[in-house]
Design an enzyme around this catalytic site. Structure first.
Site: not given
Ligand code: KE4
Length: 436
Positions: A144, A239, A267
């Site tokens: 993801y 990523d 994060k």
């Molecule tokens: P954000 O746009 O949520 O800051 O980051 C997206 C993203 C990109 N790449 C990786 C590897 C990620 O894990 C994420 C976001 N992770 C999720 C949880 N696995 C965020 C939780 C959510 O969507 O509320």
């Protein structure tokens, strides 16, 4: 455990916001029931509206490696906010955070700050296409990368959890230039390059996956991707939104000693405030406007309050690296959960890198989405709720990694293992997990 105020709050939230949440990962879609609403957090603990305390294993889905309300971060944020929350003009804090990232992440010579992990990955794939003049991006099922249209194909995280691997609104035209392959399957990547290597702009992946649950790269997988992308003139994009500063101060690329062309971050780099980043070799990054022609912009990019939280967090991790301590806690937790599941006779496997860990309700080691998809989701949901009722807040999906912080103690781990032992035993005995 009384959670009546959360139930009320959720009913009110649903009237105002779709699904009552601002991100589906929080909605308990995979485990059922109403999400818990929290009033405050401190160190390793969350406190809900009814005053219940939980040991936190989500940590805001990764950012809170220093624990909640770290005094260094809180003080930096308060000081920054008192000088102005946003200027829309350059500040030295942005250069300072950029310098910390460049110093920490081996492959990064220049970096652009943005507001989320999604913005980072969206910008990185646009840059890969702009730099190479090619269209196709390769991604892996179960990985993801945020809600980028062209990457919301066979996504992981809440997309996988809610079984909406492809989202309405993502057009065929958008996903046409995305090739989805099987994680850890290097021969599939070799075939893709043999067939359309001259069209592939980049390969993006989670170097350690968190969004299928924690899945490690098989030996040679990262090295193989590095060699293939180099040979075919495509960019390798790690990523590291989740793994950056989590699995090592320099991220997965320093832990596995494989250097990508571009790295995305989020994060931890924002210390729990909205901040992401993408970076790489200067000759690639200098294609980004206004140095180059690849457009990317943002009103709040490099925001003074968010950069203050990021700087305080990275300085703390750099000056007093917690990774050995996190390794010890991770080992203790993995051992304890493994023993608890084995004692209960529950088929399972465990994957861990540092303070990222997943107990899979699947006896087969999870190496890709096909295997992950075979996990016992129902049993996971019962395990999740059993722990929740015992004051342990695990990620609300089998397809998420758990995280813990420098503020977690061996006693917290032992309390977690004791609760898991009780819950897993009950699961095999009758399938019902009694309230504690
Ligand atoms: P954000 O746009 O949520 O800051 O980051 C997206 C993203 C990109 N790449 C990786 C590897 C990620 O894990 C994420 C976001 N992770 C999720 C949880 N696995 C965020 C939780 C959510 O969507 O509320």
């Amino acid at each position: 455990m009384n959670r009546s105020r959360s139930i009320q709050a959720f009913a009110e939230a649903r009237r105002m916001m779709p699904g009552g949440v601002n991100s589906p990962a929080r909605a308990f879609g995979a485990v059922g029931g109403d999400p818990v609403f929290f009033r405050r957090a401190e160190g390793a603990y969350l406190f809900d509206l009814d005053g219940n305390r939980y040991i936190d294993y989500i940590g805001s889905w990764g950012p809170m490696i220093l624990g909640h309300c770290d005094p260094r971060v809180v003080q930096a944020v308060q000081a920054a906010a008192s000088r102005g929350t946003s200027f829309g003009a350059p500040t030295e804090a942005e250069t300072e955070l950029a310098a910390l990232i460049v110093e920490a992440v081996p492959s990064v010579e220049k970096v652009r700050l943005v507001n989320s992990g999604t913005e980072a990955t969206m910008s990185a794939i646009r840059l890969a296409r702009g730099y190479t003049g090619r269209d196709v991006i390769v991604k892996f099922a179960g990985n993801y990368h945020g809600h980028v249209d062209s990457l919301l194909v066979a996504a992981g995280s809440s997309a996988a959890t809610l079984a909406v691997p492809d989202s309405p609104g993502v057009t065929a035209g958008t996903s046409r230039d995305t090739l989805v392959l099987k994680y850890n399957d290097l021969s599939a990547v070799e075939r893709a390059f043999a067939d359309s290597g001259s069209r592939i702009a980049g390969v993006i992946l989670e170097p350690v996956v968190g969004n299928m649950g924690c899945v490690l790269p098989l030996p040679g997988f990262l090295e193989g991707l590095r060699e293939l992308t180099q040979r075919h003139g495509a960019l390798l994009i790690f990523d590291e939104v989740m793994t950056g500063f989590r699995v090592a101060y320099g991220g997965a690329q320093s832990r596995f000693n494989v250097l990508p062309d571009l790295t995305t971050l989020g994060k931890i780099v924002g210390g729990g405030l909205p901040l992401g980043a993408y970076g790489g070799r200067a000759e690639i990054m200098d294609h980004v406007l206004p140095a180059g022609k690849v457009f990317q912009a943002g009103t709040l990019s490099g925001n003074p309050v968010a950069t203050a939280a990021g700087i305080a967090t990275l300085r703390a991790l750099r000056d007093d690296p917690p990774y050995e301590y996190l390794e010890q806690l991770g080992h203790r937790l993995a051992q304890g959960l493994d023993a608890a599941a084995s004692a209960a006779g529950i088929p399972h496997s465990i994957a861990r890198v540092g303070s990222m860990l997943t107990l899979f309700f699947n006896p087969q080691a999870v190496t890709d989405w096909e295997v992950a998809d075979g996990c016992d989701r129902q049993r996971f949901a019962a395990y999740f709720h059993g722990l929740l009722a015992r004051g342990v807040y695990m990620p609300c999906s089998q397809f998420e990694a758990l995280f813990f912080s420098v503020r977690h103690t061996p006693q917290d781990i032992d309390q977690t293992v004791a609760a898991a032992t009780e819950v897993l035993q009950a699961l095999t005995e009758g399938g019902e997990v009694p309230e504690p």
